[in-house]
Write a protein that holds these residues in place. Structure first.
Motif, PDB file in Angstrom:
ATOM      1  N   LEU A 146       0.838  -1.206   0.000  1.00 33.06           N
ATOM      2  CA  LEU A 146       0.000   0.000   0.000  1.00 33.06           C
ATOM      3  C   LEU A 146       0.871   1.255   0.000  1.00 33.06           C
ATOM      4  O   LEU A 146       0.538   2.256  -0.628  1.00 33.06           O
ATOM      5  N   LEU A 147       2.002   1.194   0.703  1.00 36.42           N
ATOM      6  CA  LEU A 147       2.864   2.375   0.828  1.00 36.42           C
ATOM      7  C   LEU A 147       3.837   2.560  -0.319  1.00 36.42           C
ATOM      8  O   LEU A 147       4.044   3.666  -0.802  1.00 36.42           O
ATOM      9  N   PHE A 148       4.469   1.463  -0.734  1.00 41.47           N
ATOM     10  CA  PHE A 148       5.559   1.566  -1.717  1.00 41.47           C
ATOM     11  C   PHE A 148       5.204   0.989  -3.088  1.00 41.47           C
ATOM     12  O   PHE A 148       6.014   1.040  -4.010  1.00 41.47           O
ATOM     13  N   GLY A 149       4.015   0.431  -3.203  1.00 33.56           N
ATOM     14  CA  GLY A 149       3.549  -0.073  -4.496  1.00 33.56           C
ATOM     15  C   GLY A 149       4.511  -1.046  -5.148  1.00 33.56           C
ATOM     16  O   GLY A 149       5.003  -1.983  -4.514  1.00 33.56           O
ATOM     17  N   ASP A 150       4.820  -0.794  -6.415  1.00 35.17           N
ATOM     18  CA  ASP A 150       5.640  -1.730  -7.190  1.00 35.17           C
ATOM     19  C   ASP A 150       7.137  -1.565  -6.924  1.00 35.17           C
ATOM     20  O   ASP A 150       7.950  -2.249  -7.532  1.00 35.17           O
ATOM     21  N   HIS A 151       7.488  -0.657  -5.993  1.00 37.44           N
ATOM     22  CA  HIS A 151       8.912  -0.455  -5.672  1.00 37.44           C
ATOM     23  C   HIS A 151       9.378  -1.350  -4.529  1.00 37.44           C
ATOM     24  O   HIS A 151      10.539  -1.323  -4.151  1.00 37.44           O
ATOM     25  N   VAL A 152       8.439  -2.121  -3.942  1.00 34.17           N
ATOM     26  CA  VAL A 152       8.826  -3.064  -2.888  1.00 34.17           C
ATOM     27  C   VAL A 152       8.523  -4.485  -3.348  1.00 34.17           C
ATOM     28  O   VAL A 152       7.508  -4.741  -3.998  1.00 34.17           O
ATOM     29  N   HIS A 153       9.436  -5.389  -3.018  1.00 34.20           N
ATOM     30  CA  HIS A 153       9.314  -6.803  -3.417  1.00 34.20           C
ATOM     31  C   HIS A 153       9.455  -7.657  -2.155  1.00 34.20           C
ATOM     32  O   HIS A 153      10.506  -7.632  -1.505  1.00 34.20           O
ATOM     33  N   CYS A 154       8.384  -8.372  -1.802  1.00 38.25           N
ATOM     34  CA  CYS A 154       8.375  -9.139  -0.555  1.00 38.25           C
ATOM     35  C   CYS A 154       8.494 -10.638  -0.830  1.00 38.25           C
ATOM     36  O   CYS A 154       7.694 -11.202  -1.591  1.00 38.25           O
ATOM     37  N   PHE A 155       9.490 -11.250  -0.208  1.00 38.40           N
ATOM     38  CA  PHE A 155       9.706 -12.690  -0.323  1.00 38.40           C
ATOM     39  C   PHE A 155       9.431 -13.356   1.019  1.00 38.40           C
ATOM     40  O   PHE A 155       9.922 -12.898   2.053  1.00 38.40           O
ATOM     41  N   PHE A 156       8.631 -14.430   0.995  1.00 33.65           N
ATOM     42  CA  PHE A 156       8.378 -15.207   2.201  1.00 33.65           C
ATOM     43  C   PHE A 156       9.460 -16.288   2.306  1.00 33.65           C
ATOM     44  O   PHE A 156       9.997 -16.730   1.296  1.00 33.65           O
ATOM     45  N   VAL A 157       9.740 -16.709   3.550  1.00 33.64           N
ATOM     46  CA  VAL A 157      10.769 -17.727   3.778  1.00 33.64           C
ATOM     47  C   VAL A 157      10.211 -18.838   4.648  1.00 33.64           C
ATOM     48  O   VAL A 157       9.609 -18.557   5.690  1.00 33.64           O
ATOM     49  N   GLU A 158      10.431 -20.081   4.236  1.00 31.81           N
ATOM     50  CA  GLU A 158       9.927 -21.217   5.002  1.00 31.81           C
ATOM     51  C   GLU A 158      11.023 -22.261   5.203  1.00 31.81           C
ATOM     52  O   GLU A 158      11.963 -22.346   4.409  1.00 31.81           O
ATOM     53  N   PRO A 159      10.894 -23.081   6.258  1.00 32.15           N
ATOM     54  CA  PRO A 159      11.853 -24.173   6.429  1.00 32.15           C
ATOM     55  C   PRO A 159      11.684 -25.205   5.301  1.00 32.15           C
ATOM     56  O   PRO A 159      10.571 -25.380   4.790  1.00 32.15           O
ATOM     57  N   THR A 160      12.766 -25.873   4.949  1.00 35.05           N
ATOM     58  CA  THR A 160      12.689 -26.894   3.880  1.00 35.05           C
ATOM     59  C   THR A 160      11.694 -27.999   4.230  1.00 35.05           C
ATOM     60  O   THR A 160      11.141 -28.633   3.336  1.00 35.05           O
ATOM     61  N   HIS A 161      11.446 -28.210   5.531  1.00 31.75           N
ATOM     62  CA  HIS A 161      10.526 -29.281   5.944  1.00 31.75           C
ATOM     63  C   HIS A 161       9.083 -28.803   6.121  1.00 31.75           C
ATOM     64  O   HIS A 161       8.206 -29.611   6.427  1.00 31.75           O
ATOM     65  N   SER A 162       8.838 -27.493   5.945  1.00 32.06           N
ATOM     66  CA  SER A 162       7.480 -26.945   6.125  1.00 32.06           C
ATOM     67  C   SER A 162       7.135 -25.902   5.064  1.00 32.06           C
ATOM     68  O   SER A 162       6.676 -24.805   5.401  1.00 32.06           O
ATOM     69  N   PRO A 163       7.299 -26.207   3.774  1.00 31.33           N
ATOM     70  CA  PRO A 163       7.078 -25.172   2.742  1.00 31.33           C
ATOM     71  C   PRO A 163       5.607 -25.023   2.358  1.00 31.33           C
ATOM     72  O   PRO A 163       5.226 -25.127   1.198  1.00 31.33           O
ATOM     73  N   CYS A 164       4.746 -24.753   3.367  1.00 32.52           N
ATOM     74  CA  CYS A 164       3.302 -24.805   3.105  1.00 32.52           C
ATOM     75  C   CYS A 164       2.801 -23.654   2.228  1.00 32.52           C
ATOM     76  O   CYS A 164       2.001 -23.869   1.323  1.00 32.52           O
ATOM     77  N   MET A 165       3.269 -22.436   2.475  1.00 38.76           N
ATOM     78  CA  MET A 165       2.800 -21.296   1.674  1.00 38.76           C
ATOM     79  C   MET A 165       3.275 -21.435   0.230  1.00 38.76           C
ATOM     80  O   MET A 165       2.525 -21.164  -0.715  1.00 38.76           O
ATOM     81  N   LEU A 166       4.502 -21.885   0.074  1.00 40.38           N
ATOM     82  CA  LEU A 166       5.048 -22.114  -1.268  1.00 40.38           C
ATOM     83  C   LEU A 166       4.201 -23.144  -2.010  1.00 40.38           C
ATOM     84  O   LEU A 166       3.809 -22.934  -3.163  1.00 40.38           O
ATOM     85  N   LEU A 167       3.886 -24.235  -1.345  1.00 40.24           N
ATOM     86  CA  LEU A 167       3.077 -25.298  -1.963  1.00 40.24           C
ATOM     87  C   LEU A 167       1.688 -24.773  -2.334  1.00 40.24           C
ATOM     88  O   LEU A 167       1.194 -25.008  -3.442  1.00 40.24           O
TER      89      LEU A 167
END
Length: 456
Positions: A298-319
């Motif tokens: 909302l604040l930075f629009g397309d100038h911000v890039h957010c990456f989520f990080v998960e453990p190799t044994h729990s990649p639920c959001m990625l899946l």
């Protein structure tokens, strides 16, 4: 070859459609970029929440500031606003460059939610916010409070007597339970925290010390949430804080972005087309990183890039994001065990609400092994003298991965960022750590030393 049917498709079909799944099943570290990533204007058409909702949450937290100052004097220097420092970590950046033989272009900062007052983790944002929202609504319902009042009056027997007739329940792997338990007990609520098998013993002990009822399960996070929900359904005076679906938690986290912008302004750090911002957020079920991402977008629009990080044994959001199935798929469906030392991230099924809401706003997801987390924990202590719990190190390797994985390099090229990286700002979001008992932290650091000695 064993070729089971999973969610209506043969495993071989899944692997053909999503080749990265093979690496995920083998619990290897991966870096996935989101093919649905879209400009903010386009993505917001599908989202019902607005900036007005985030600003409403920010105002509520300001109303509660006098109360927070009164009951938690350590917040007085921030006038009752629960906020964390944003600090440069140049020594750690140099250490990362040497460890991985990979140059990091741009400035690197650490957002120390690990050191938030009251409960020492990012959950002090969403968790405490939702408890306060519920407390405000009940007090108004009982004619005890109006928005114009000085909220420090809440610290009184009159309010505690009312709150003691009500209960709050939550399912947690650790930190959310801690923040909700501490705040709810302080207000006078009866509190029930349903803890999964991954929750650290010291977190359970601390909650019990505060008078919270902790219910333990030998299974994972999803079961703890399910049991908490069932308990609340039977009791009309019990309020269930739903980590999987709560808009209130989400908005409490989103407020962080507005506070971060002020910190960046104070540090004279510009975020615009020529100066992109990259943020790396540890992810469990998704509420914390999801809310922060929403606020930042909302604040930075397309100038911000957010990456989520998960453990190799729990990649639920990625899946969930990769397959588009969101909360209709769990890592266990593919034989991934959801066992990790990163207790706050030990989640097998993602939040459908977060995944669907931010489907076009999340830049990507990468995974990290427990070994890496411990090695980075030790290095952070040695280089910056900052103590974090293992899960809080997940974001620290983000800039390294962006440059060393081919998919990360492709993301930079595809978004026309290659000539802007020297002016980029990278923020690793440190999600917890300051409340870890000293003896436990010594064990963590020692474990990291052993891993580094063996050339992790």
């Amino acid at each position: 070859m064993n070729n089971p049917v999973i969610k209506g498709k043969m495993l071989s079909q899944w692997l053909e459609e999503y080749p990265l799944l093979k690496n995920m099943i083998q619990t290897e570290e991966v870096f996935w970029t989101n093919p649905k990533y879209a400009p903010l204007e386009e993505a917001m058409k599908r989202i019902s929440l607005t900036e007005k909702d985030v600003l409403d949450a920010a105002k509520r937290l300001e109303r509660f500031a006098p109360y927070i100052t009164k009951v938690y004097p350590e917040t007085a220097k921030n006038h009752g606003i629960i906020e964390s420092p944003l600090v440069p970590i140049r020594n750690m950046k140099r250490e990362l460059e040497q460890l991985y033989r990979q140059e990091i272009l741009g400035e690197m900062l650490l957002k120390c939610d690990s050191h938030l007052a009251i409960s020492g983790s990012i959950k002090a944002r969403g968790g405490i916010y939702e408890v306060l929202k519920h407390a405000e609504a009940l007090a108004m319902q009982h004619g005890l409070l109006s928005e114009e009042d000085d909220y420090s009056i809440i610290d009184s027997e009159r309010f505690k007597q009312v709150y003691s007739q009500y209960a709050i329940a939550v399912g947690s792997t650790g930190n959310l339970g801690l923040s909700i338990g501490i705040m709810s007990a302080q207000l006078g609520f009866q509190v029930f925290v349903h803890m999964s098998a991954d929750a650290k013993q010291w977190k359970k002990d601390l909650l019990r010390e505060k008078g919270v009822t902790v219910i333990e399960y030998s299974s994972d996070y999803s079961r703890a949430v399910e049991e908490g929900r069932k308990q609340a359904e039977k009791d009309p005076k019990m309020y269930f804080i739903d980590d999987e679906n709560s808009k209130h938690l989400f908005l409490g986290y989103a407020v962080a972005a507005y506070r971060l912008k002020k910190q960046l302004d104070d540090m004279k750090i510009v975020i615009d087309e020529e100066h992109p911002l990259f943020v790396y957020l540890p992810c469990g079920v998704g509420g914390g990183p999801g809310g922060v991402t929403f606020g930042l977008k909302l604040l930075f629009g397309d100038h911000v890039h957010c990456f989520f990080v998960e453990p190799t044994h729990s990649p639920c959001m990625l899946l969930g994001l990769m397959t588009g199935l969101h909360d209709r798929v769990a890592v266990q469906d593919f034989g991934i065990d959801n066992r990790t030392e990163a207790d706050g991230l030990a989640v097998g099924r993602p939040s459908g609400f977060v995944g669907k809401t931010l489907e076009q706003l999340i830049s990507g997801v990468y995974t990290v092994s427990d070994k890496q987390l411990y090695a980075l924990l030790t290095k952070m202590k040695e280089t910056e003298n900052i103590l974090l719990e293992p899960s809080a190190l997940a974001g620290v390797i983000g800039p390294t991965n962006l440059f060393r994985f081919e998919s990360g390099q492709q993301f930079v090229l595809k978004n026309g960022l290659q000539d802007k990286m020297k002016q980029a700002t990278h923020i690793a979001w440190a999600t917890g750590g300051s409340m870890v008992p000293k003896e436990v932290m010594i064990e963590y650091v020692q474990k990291g030393k052993e891993i580094l000695k063996n050339n992790f």
